[in-house]
Design an enzyme around this catalytic site. Structure first.
Site, mmCIF file in Angstrom:
data_model
loop_
_atom_site.group_PDB
_atom_site.id
_atom_site.type_symbol
_atom_site.label_atom_id
_atom_site.label_comp_id
_atom_site.label_asym_id
_atom_site.label_seq_id
_atom_site.Cartn_x
_atom_site.Cartn_y
_atom_site.Cartn_z
ATOM 1 N N THR A 213 0.855 -1.194 0.000
ATOM 2 C CA THR A 213 0.000 0.000 0.000
ATOM 3 C C THR A 213 0.884 1.235 0.000
ATOM 4 O O THR A 213 1.931 1.250 0.645
ATOM 5 C CB THR A 213 -0.856 -0.011 1.288
ATOM 6 O OG1 THR A 213 -1.779 -1.085 1.204
ATOM 7 C CG2 THR A 213 -1.605 1.296 1.491
ATOM 8 N N ARG B 19 -14.227 -6.768 -0.671
ATOM 9 C CA ARG B 19 -13.596 -6.462 0.621
ATOM 10 C C ARG B 19 -12.961 -5.054 0.564
ATOM 11 O O ARG B 19 -12.294 -4.698 -0.397
ATOM 12 C CB ARG B 19 -12.536 -7.520 0.916
ATOM 13 C CG ARG B 19 -11.709 -7.271 2.193
ATOM 14 C CD ARG B 19 -10.393 -6.594 1.901
ATOM 15 N NE ARG B 19 -9.529 -6.496 3.070
ATOM 16 C CZ ARG B 19 -8.469 -5.695 3.129
ATOM 17 N NH1 ARG B 19 -8.139 -4.940 2.107
ATOM 18 N NH2 ARG B 19 -7.720 -5.653 4.215
ATOM 19 N N GLY C 86 -10.424 -2.443 2.777
ATOM 20 C CA GLY C 86 -9.478 -2.393 3.900
ATOM 21 C C GLY C 86 -9.462 -1.038 4.573
ATOM 22 O O GLY C 86 -10.377 -0.224 4.407
ATOM 23 N N THR D 255 0.182 1.656 6.430
ATOM 24 C CA THR D 255 0.236 0.474 5.582
ATOM 25 C C THR D 255 0.297 -0.734 6.499
ATOM 26 O O THR D 255 0.800 -0.643 7.615
ATOM 27 C CB THR D 255 1.438 0.519 4.621
ATOM 28 O OG1 THR D 255 1.532 -0.719 3.921
ATOM 29 C CG2 THR D 255 2.750 0.765 5.351
ATOM 30 N N GLY D 256 -0.241 -1.840 6.029
ATOM 31 C CA GLY D 256 -0.241 -3.029 6.879
ATOM 32 C C GLY D 256 -1.535 -3.770 6.704
ATOM 33 O O GLY D 256 -2.379 -3.387 5.887
ATOM 34 N N GLY E 48 -5.096 -4.539 6.942
ATOM 35 C CA GLY E 48 -6.114 -3.532 7.179
ATOM 36 C C GLY E 48 -7.083 -3.814 8.308
ATOM 37 O O GLY E 48 -7.506 -2.891 9.001
HETATM 38 N N1 GLY Z 1 -3.712 -1.812 4.217
HETATM 39 C C1 GLY Z 1 -4.259 -2.257 3.013
HETATM 40 C C2 GLY Z 1 -5.403 -3.140 3.171
HETATM 41 O O1 GLY Z 1 -5.491 -3.881 4.129
HETATM 42 O O2 GLY Z 1 -6.250 -3.130 2.318
#
Ligand code: GLY
Length: 321
Positions: A188, A216, A218, A239-240, A242
């Site tokens: 991300t 889905r 995030g 970022t990570g 979600g």
């Molecule tokens: N951080 C990106 C997601 O989980 O979609």
């Protein structure tokens, strides 16, 4: 009074393999150039953030725009959010499949719509009505990602622990080895900026998680989760994985810490420690206050990051911690 501009970007936090380090560092460097050259000329923080994020969406290295992770049915589905800390205006899109630059669609939502958030076909129709070109989803799909999806689905069929879902489930925490070379995580992208007028802004864009179910959404495009900006506190992009970030509304948690008087430098690692302590989550954060102080943190083996101030650009793929 003129403020010295600052721009921070990230290009994901995970076990970035050695052979992808150069591309990540080059990608965040290019994003810094795209955004900071605008700030130097007096452009707004929101313009700089949009330009930096769009540059990374165009770079096939990252999980944003072309080259994103694929859904379980082999499509690219994108989410993005932009937020202006000076006015609290925001624009978001989610589950878009036919836009090359979702961050530009988010900007149009912010500037030209009475609404804040559009999803799916409605988001695409809105973007098209504002002059954006709709493309075929296949233009966003790369061979590298087809192979990555096939490998993940083969692992799933073989009943191997799916490390991509690590971090949100205590029962699986022991299966997570963040040092494992195959640790799949998140590319991300995001940016936060301070402009010469003292305004801050934030933006985040993602293809989401590998092998995700269609539909889905995030954290990245949700206000206060993967992105937030308020001149009364700070601008943040995360970022990570979600799901844990969303449950903790972690972006707002971090900016609230700054509003309470904690420096961004301290609040950034605190947010990541909180993510891990509460839900075993992994990820990274960039956090910038309106006074130009900033923090960067991650608890993944690597994170692609970049910062540019009047002292020039700096980039890296790991912080010395
Ligand atoms: N951080 C990106 C997601 O989980 O979609």
């Amino acid at each position: 009074m003129q403020t010295n501009p600052v721009l921070l970007v990230h290009g994901g936090a995970w076990a970035i393999p050695d052979d992808m380090l150069e591309a990540h560092e080059q990608g965040v460097f290019d994003a810094l150039q795209a955004g900071y050259s605008l700030l130097e000329r007096g452009a707004s923080a929101i313009d700089a953030v949009e330009a930096a994020v769009a540059r990374m969406e165009d770079d096939g290295t990252f999980d944003a725009g072309r080259g994103s992770f694929l859904t379980r049915d082999g499509r690219v589905q994108l989410d993005a959010l932009l937020m202006d800390g000076a006015t609290l205006r925001a624009g978001g899109v989610a589950c878009v499949e036919r836009l090359r630059n979702p961050i530009k669609a988010a900007r149009l939502v912010m500037d030209r719509s009475p609404h804040v958030y559009f999803v799916g076909a409605g988001a695409e129709e809105f973007a098209q009505s504002q002059g954006m070109k709709l493309i075929d989803n296949s233009e966003l799909v790369t061979e590298r990602e087809r192979e990555r999806l096939a490998a993940a689905q083969a692992k799933e069929r073989a009943g191997m622990p799916d490390l991509t879902f690590a971090g949100d489930d205590k029962s699986r925490e022991t299966a997570v080895d963040v040092d494992a070379p195959g640790f799949e995580s998140h590319d991300t992208v995001g940016a936060v900026a301070l402009d010469t007028q003292g305004r801050i802004a934030a933006g985040t864009s993602t293809g989401g998680t590998l092998n995700k179910a269609p539909g889905r959404v995030g954290d990245s495009s949700l206000i206060g989760c993967g992105c937030y900006a308020d001149n009364a506190s700070a601008a943040v992009s995360l970022t990570g994985w979600g799901e844990p970030i969303m449950k903790l509304v972690l972006g707002k948690w971090a900016t609230d810490r700054v509003q309470q008087g904690v420096s961004p430098e301290q609040a950034a690692p605190e947010a990541i420690a909180y993510l891990y302590r509460r839900l075993g989550g992994h990820g990274g954060i960039i956090l910038l206050g309106p006074d130009g102080r900033y923090g960067i943190a991650h608890n993944t083996p690597r994170m692609a990051w970049g910062v540019c101030t009047s002292d020039g650009p700096r980039t890296g793929v790991q912080l010395r911690q």
